[in-house]
Design an enzyme around this catalytic site. Structure first.
Site, PDB file in Angstrom:
ATOM      1  N   ARG A   1      -5.514 -17.683  14.544  1.00 31.30           N
ATOM      2  CA  ARG A   1      -5.773 -16.827  13.382  1.00 31.30           C
ATOM      3  C   ARG A   1      -6.197 -15.421  13.820  1.00 31.30           C
ATOM      4  O   ARG A   1      -5.882 -14.424  13.199  1.00 31.30           O
ATOM      5  CB  ARG A   1      -6.871 -17.469  12.527  1.00 31.30           C
TER       6      ARG A   1
ATOM      7  N   ARG B   1      -0.315 -13.573   0.624  1.00 33.51           N
ATOM      8  CA  ARG B   1      -1.782 -13.543   0.558  1.00 33.51           C
ATOM      9  C   ARG B   1      -2.263 -14.124  -0.772  1.00 33.51           C
ATOM     10  O   ARG B   1      -1.463 -14.373  -1.660  1.00 33.51           O
ATOM     11  CB  ARG B   1      -2.267 -12.094   0.777  1.00 33.51           C
TER      12      ARG B   1
ATOM     13  N   ASP C   1      10.769   2.683   6.637  1.00 35.67           N
ATOM     14  CA  ASP C   1      10.561   1.235   6.498  1.00 35.67           C
ATOM     15  C   ASP C   1      11.893   0.537   6.695  1.00 35.67           C
ATOM     16  O   ASP C   1      12.940   1.178   6.695  1.00 35.67           O
ATOM     17  CB  ASP C   1       9.993   0.892   5.100  1.00 35.67           C
TER      18      ASP C   1
ATOM     19  N   TYR D   1      -4.192 -11.465  15.003  1.00 34.54           N
ATOM     20  CA  TYR D   1      -4.044 -10.230  14.206  1.00 34.54           C
ATOM     21  C   TYR D   1      -5.253  -9.314  14.395  1.00 34.54           C
ATOM     22  O   TYR D   1      -5.116  -8.139  14.756  1.00 34.54           O
ATOM     23  CB  TYR D   1      -3.882 -10.649  12.744  1.00 34.54           C
TER      24      TYR D   1
ATOM     25  N   ILE E   1       0.841  -1.204   0.000  1.00 36.68           N
ATOM     26  CA  ILE E   1       0.000   0.000   0.000  1.00 36.68           C
ATOM     27  C   ILE E   1       0.873   1.249   0.000  1.00 36.68           C
ATOM     28  O   ILE E   1       0.633   2.199  -0.754  1.00 36.68           O
ATOM     29  CB  ILE E   1      -0.969   0.004   1.207  1.00 36.68           C
TER      30      ILE E   1
ATOM     31  N   ARG F   1     -17.206 -10.928   3.504  1.00 37.51           N
ATOM     32  CA  ARG F   1     -16.822  -9.550   3.858  1.00 37.51           C
ATOM     33  C   ARG F   1     -17.398  -8.542   2.876  1.00 37.51           C
ATOM     34  O   ARG F   1     -16.782  -8.237   1.865  1.00 37.51           O
ATOM     35  CB  ARG F   1     -15.301  -9.411   3.781  1.00 37.51           C
TER      36      ARG F   1
HETATM   37  N1  LIG Z   1      -3.409  -4.993   1.540  1.00 35.09           N
HETATM   38  C1  LIG Z   1      -4.598  -5.082   2.108  1.00 35.09           C
HETATM   39  O1  LIG Z   1      -5.582  -5.354   1.464  1.00 35.09           O
HETATM   40  C2  LIG Z   1      -4.785  -4.797   3.569  1.00 35.09           C
HETATM   41  C3  LIG Z   1      -5.980  -5.195   4.111  1.00 35.09           C
HETATM   42  C4  LIG Z   1      -6.263  -4.934   5.458  1.00 35.09           C
HETATM   43  C5  LIG Z   1      -5.343  -4.253   6.210  1.00 35.09           C
HETATM   44  N2  LIG Z   1      -4.164  -3.850   5.660  1.00 35.09           N
HETATM   45  C6  LIG Z   1      -3.256  -3.116   6.539  1.00 35.09           C
HETATM   46  O2  LIG Z   1      -2.613  -2.084   5.799  1.00 35.09           O
HETATM   47  C7  LIG Z   1      -1.252  -1.954   6.217  1.00 35.09           C
HETATM   48  C8  LIG Z   1      -0.309  -2.093   5.026  1.00 35.09           C
HETATM   49  O3  LIG Z   1      -0.562  -3.329   4.373  1.00 35.09           O
HETATM   50  P1  LIG Z   1       0.269  -3.811   3.092  1.00 35.09           P
HETATM   51  O4  LIG Z   1      -0.632  -4.690   2.340  1.00 35.09           O
HETATM   52  O5  LIG Z   1       0.895  -2.657   2.418  1.00 35.09           O
HETATM   53  O6  LIG Z   1       1.385  -4.698   3.810  1.00 35.09           O
HETATM   54  P2  LIG Z   1       2.958  -4.839   3.506  1.00 35.09           P
HETATM   55  O7  LIG Z   1       3.450  -5.990   4.307  1.00 35.09           O
HETATM   56  O8  LIG Z   1       3.185  -4.857   2.038  1.00 35.09           O
HETATM   57  O9  LIG Z   1       3.550  -3.475   4.085  1.00 35.09           O
HETATM   58  C9  LIG Z   1       3.876  -3.274   5.433  1.00 35.09           C
HETATM   59  C10 LIG Z   1       5.222  -2.584   5.491  1.00 35.09           C
HETATM   60  O10 LIG Z   1       5.512  -2.278   6.849  1.00 35.09           O
HETATM   61  C11 LIG Z   1       6.896  -2.507   7.074  1.00 35.09           C
HETATM   62  N3  LIG Z   1       7.124  -2.761   8.490  1.00 35.09           N
HETATM   63  C12 LIG Z   1       6.606  -3.776   9.236  1.00 35.09           C
HETATM   64  N4  LIG Z   1       7.066  -3.711  10.493  1.00 35.09           N
HETATM   65  C13 LIG Z   1       7.906  -2.641  10.537  1.00 35.09           C
HETATM   66  C14 LIG Z   1       8.694  -2.083  11.573  1.00 35.09           C
HETATM   67  N5  LIG Z   1       8.752  -2.625  12.796  1.00 35.09           N
HETATM   68  N6  LIG Z   1       9.438  -0.982  11.291  1.00 35.09           N
HETATM   69  C15 LIG Z   1       9.416  -0.433  10.042  1.00 35.09           C
HETATM   70  N7  LIG Z   1       8.682  -0.932   9.018  1.00 35.09           N
HETATM   71  C16 LIG Z   1       7.939  -2.033   9.268  1.00 35.09           C
HETATM   72  C17 LIG Z   1       7.220  -3.731   6.227  1.00 35.09           C
HETATM   73  O11 LIG Z   1       8.612  -3.832   5.948  1.00 35.09           O
HETATM   74  C18 LIG Z   1       6.380  -3.477   4.986  1.00 35.09           C
HETATM   75  O12 LIG Z   1       7.106  -2.823   3.980  1.00 35.09           O
HETATM   76  C19 LIG Z   1      -1.063  -2.983   7.325  1.00 35.09           C
HETATM   77  O13 LIG Z   1      -1.279  -2.355   8.565  1.00 35.09           O
HETATM   78  C20 LIG Z   1      -2.164  -3.989   7.084  1.00 35.09           C
HETATM   79  O14 LIG Z   1      -2.543  -4.641   8.273  1.00 35.09           O
HETATM   80  C21 LIG Z   1      -3.858  -4.135   4.362  1.00 35.09           C
HETATM   81  O1  LIG Z   2      -6.841  -8.078   2.798  1.00 36.60           O
HETATM   82  C1  LIG Z   2      -7.569  -7.843   3.783  1.00 36.60           C
HETATM   83  O2  LIG Z   2      -8.552  -7.148   3.736  1.00 36.60           O
HETATM   84  C2  LIG Z   2      -7.208  -8.481   5.125  1.00 36.60           C
HETATM   85  O3  LIG Z   2      -7.419  -9.835   4.974  1.00 36.60           O
HETATM   86  C3  LIG Z   2      -6.366 -10.716   4.700  1.00 36.60           C
HETATM   87  O4  LIG Z   2      -6.933 -11.966   5.075  1.00 36.60           O
HETATM   88  P1  LIG Z   2      -7.546 -12.955   4.018  1.00 36.60           P
HETATM   89  O5  LIG Z   2      -8.465 -12.285   3.068  1.00 36.60           O
HETATM   90  O6  LIG Z   2      -8.105 -14.119   4.754  1.00 36.60           O
HETATM   91  O7  LIG Z   2      -6.186 -13.409   3.330  1.00 36.60           O
HETATM   92  P2  LIG Z   2      -5.794 -13.988   1.921  1.00 36.60           P
HETATM   93  O8  LIG Z   2      -4.457 -14.619   2.057  1.00 36.60           O
HETATM   94  O9  LIG Z   2      -5.930 -12.951   0.892  1.00 36.60           O
HETATM   95  O10 LIG Z   2      -6.841 -15.198   1.711  1.00 36.60           O
HETATM   96  C4  LIG Z   2      -8.133 -15.060   1.208  1.00 36.60           C
HETATM   97  C5  LIG Z   2      -8.813 -16.408   1.179  1.00 36.60           C
HETATM   98  O11 LIG Z   2      -8.150 -17.259   0.228  1.00 36.60           O
HETATM   99  C6  LIG Z   2      -7.821 -18.517   0.820  1.00 36.60           C
HETATM  100  N1  LIG Z   2      -6.579 -19.013   0.136  1.00 36.60           N
HETATM  101  C7  LIG Z   2      -5.401 -18.345   0.279  1.00 36.60           C
HETATM  102  C8  LIG Z   2      -4.282 -18.774  -0.403  1.00 36.60           C
HETATM  103  C9  LIG Z   2      -4.345 -19.920  -1.239  1.00 36.60           C
HETATM  104  O12 LIG Z   2      -3.347 -20.350  -1.896  1.00 36.60           O
HETATM  105  N2  LIG Z   2      -5.533 -20.557  -1.331  1.00 36.60           N
HETATM  106  C10 LIG Z   2      -6.655 -20.134  -0.674  1.00 36.60           C
HETATM  107  O13 LIG Z   2      -7.721 -20.793  -0.812  1.00 36.60           O
HETATM  108  C11 LIG Z   2      -7.719 -18.244   2.306  1.00 36.60           C
HETATM  109  O14 LIG Z   2      -7.941 -19.410   3.064  1.00 36.60           O
HETATM  110  C12 LIG Z   2      -8.828 -17.200   2.491  1.00 36.60           C
HETATM  111  O15 LIG Z   2     -10.057 -17.857   2.604  1.00 36.60           O
HETATM  112  C13 LIG Z   2      -5.151 -10.439   5.566  1.00 36.60           C
HETATM  113  O16 LIG Z   2      -5.413 -10.769   6.914  1.00 36.60           O
HETATM  114  C14 LIG Z   2      -4.754  -9.011   5.587  1.00 36.60           C
HETATM  115  O17 LIG Z   2      -3.849  -8.673   4.576  1.00 36.60           O
HETATM  116  C15 LIG Z   2      -5.850  -8.013   5.590  1.00 36.60           C
HETATM  117  O18 LIG Z   2      -5.933  -7.444   6.872  1.00 36.60           O
END
Ligand SMILES: NC(=O)c1ccc[n+]([C@@H]2O[C@H](COP(=O)([O-])OP(=O)(O)OC[C@H]3O[C@@H](n4cnc5c(N)ncnc54)[C@H](O)[C@@H]3O)[C@@H](O)[C@H]2O)c1
Ligand SMILES: O=C(O)[C@H]1O[C@H](OP(=O)(O)OP(=O)(O)OC[C@H]2O[C@@H](n3ccc(=O)[nH]c3=O)[C@H](O)[C@@H]2O)[C@H](O)[C@@H](O)[C@@H]1O
Length: 387
Positions: free
Chosen positions: A180, A233, A47, A183, A27, A339
């Site tokens: 699970r 993911r 980061d 988080y 993100i 969701r």
């Molecule tokens: N991608 C999604 O759809 C999604 C969904 C729900 C929530 N989120 C939330 O959004 C945020 C960003 O998600 P993302 O998908 O970009 O994840 P990401 O893992 O790609 O990015 C997280 C970044 O934070 C950095 N980081 C982690 N711990 C750190 C620390 N102690 N010090 C410095 N940097 C650190 C990591 O190196 C990484 O680059 C997270 O809080 C996540 O829980 C993301």
């Molecule tokens: O993205 C989000 O909004 C949030 O949800 C994600 O959780 P989840 O959607 O369960 O994670 P994914 O790994 O994307 O899995 C989605 C679904 O696919 C399934 N899955 C995953 C991987 C795979 O190879 N096969 C498979 O069937 C998982 O069991 C789950 O039901 C993660 O927890 C977070 O990045 C975030 O907070």
């Protein structure tokens, strides 16, 4: 000269400095790109890694040179954090462990990362009167109320039993041995703490609950730019399978449902929050696309079709296989059943709506995956295994 940027109420937007923690992630990289290419704001990008934002940092000739500054630091133990928050107008905290494979296998790291490590960030913002945008998750809702109804209950079709509303829906997690939920529970507690800082100490905050944002640069491809045994993911898991010509693994039959939103749509929402503090402060926002709902099985089928189109390769005869969650994730895994984000609050406050269909977002994302990884995977597969 470029026309002045105005907020949703017609006021001039002044350039600000943003302290973005976790800027090197999925993100963060898209948000930095957007801020550099479309706004005058400055970013202090914090980061441990910067691979995903290298293209924004390297050449001094880029039009935004000087507006983005990378600070390699771990917020767990770095005394520079408070100083960086102090010199910024706004802090955005994205840092977290957020891959489900970690929640039940590394629950301590997960809880520390999502709760304990976020505490100083909240404290420094509150003490220094700095605005905070904190990234939470849709996982705080846990399971839907409807999932507890009998399978054949007609109420399961009633949105009151499954649509997730920021100010009404309860947070429903599994029992403690279902790790699970470590988080979701840590994210819920930090949300409550931020909310309380707002109520008792006047912290200006916005909480973002992303609903499965996906797109280019998400996570890693195991064995190419991440560990061979790592489990990212679902988008990256399925991309990896498609790139290697292997069947996609459906956990517990792939019956869980998700709504996927294109990262570029979601980033528009975050920019509106950044530039409209009066409308965003004190709010919790769902950010997702309720129109893009599929079961994980349907996602696998669609990704198989789209990948075949963008790569020119015929799909496998048997494109998916079933795998148990215990085998795939280990003991303590559990799942969110469904969701769907309610969009009332984000519509009312920011007028935001997602635009991109699931097919279109998968087409651009899988085109990127193919272009970025197909050659590297071919080479890795061709390499003889060392004896
Ligand atoms: N991608 C999604 O759809 C999604 C969904 C729900 C929530 N989120 C939330 O959004 C945020 C960003 O998600 P993302 O998908 O970009 O994840 P990401 O893992 O790609 O990015 C997280 C970044 O934070 C950095 N980081 C982690 N711990 C750190 C620390 N102690 N010090 C410095 N940097 C650190 C990591 O190196 C990484 O680059 C997270 O809080 C996540 O829980 C993301
Ligand atoms: O993205 C989000 O909004 C949030 O949800 C994600 O959780 P989840 O959607 O369960 O994670 P994914 O790994 O994307 O899995 C989605 C679904 O696919 C399934 N899955 C995953 C991987 C795979 O190879 N096969 C498979 O069937 C998982 O069991 C789950 O039901 C993660 O927890 C977070 O990045 C975030 O907070």
């Amino acid at each position: 000269m470029a026309s002045p940027r105005l907020d949703l109420d017609g006021n001039l937007i002044n350039p600000i400095t943003i302290c973005m923690i976790g800027a090197g992630g999925f993100i963060g990289s898209h948000l930095c790109e957007k801020l550099m290419s479309e706004t005058p704001h400055k970013v202090l990008a914090l980061d441990v890694y910067n691979d995903k934002i290298k293209h924004l940092l390297e050449p001094d000739t880029l039009p935004w040179a000087g507006r983005i500054q990378f600070h390699r630091l771990n917020i767990k133990h770095d005394s520079r954090l408070e100083g960086l928050i102090k010199i910024a107008d706004l802090t955005i905290n994205l840092a977290a462990i957020c891959t489900p494979a970690d929640y039940n296998t590394r629950p301590l790291d997960t809880i520390y990362s999502n709760f304990i490590d976020a505490l100083p960030v909240v404290k420094y913002c509150s003490e220094n009167n700095k605005r905070l945008i904190h990234f939470s998750t849709c996982e705080v809702y846990g399971k839907t109320i409807g999932s507890f109804l009998p399978k054949d209950s007609a109420l399961r079709q009633d949105p009151a039993y499954y649509v997730l509303k920021e100010d009404e829906s309860p947070c429903i997690f599994g029992s403690i041995e279902k790790q699970r939920w470590s988080y979701a529970c840590a994210k819920q507690l930090i949300e409550r703490l931020i909310y309380a800082e707002g109520a008792e100490n006047g912290l200006e905050f916005t909480i973002v609950r992303p609903f499965n944002w996906i797109g280019p640069r998400m996570d890693f491809i195991p064995g190419i730019d991440g560990p061979s045994e790592g489990v990212p993911r679902v988008l990256a898991c399925f991309s990896n399978n498609l790139l290697r010509g292997e069947p996609l693994k459906l956990v517990d039959g792939g019956q869980s449902q998700r709504t996927f939103v294109y990262i570029k749509d979601a980033i528009e929402a975050v920019l509106l929050m950044i530039e409209n503090p009066a409308r965003a402060n004190g709010q919790i926002f769902n950010v997702g696309n309720p129109n893009n709902e599929v079961t994980v099985r349907q996602l696998a089928e669609m990704m198989t079709q789209v990948y075949s189109k963008v790569s020119g390769e015929a799909p496998l005869e048997k494109p998916t296989i079933d795998v148990s969650s215990k085998e795939f994730y280990g003991e303590g895994y559990d799942d969110s059943d469904k969701r769907i984000p309610d969009m009332t609050i984000i519509n009312r406050q920011l007028g935001w709506n997602p635009k991109t269909s699931l097919w279109d977002l998968l087409e651009s994302t899988l085109t990127y995956q193919h272009r970025t990884y197909a050659e590297a995977i071919k080479k890795a597969i061709a390499k003889p295994v060392a004896s």
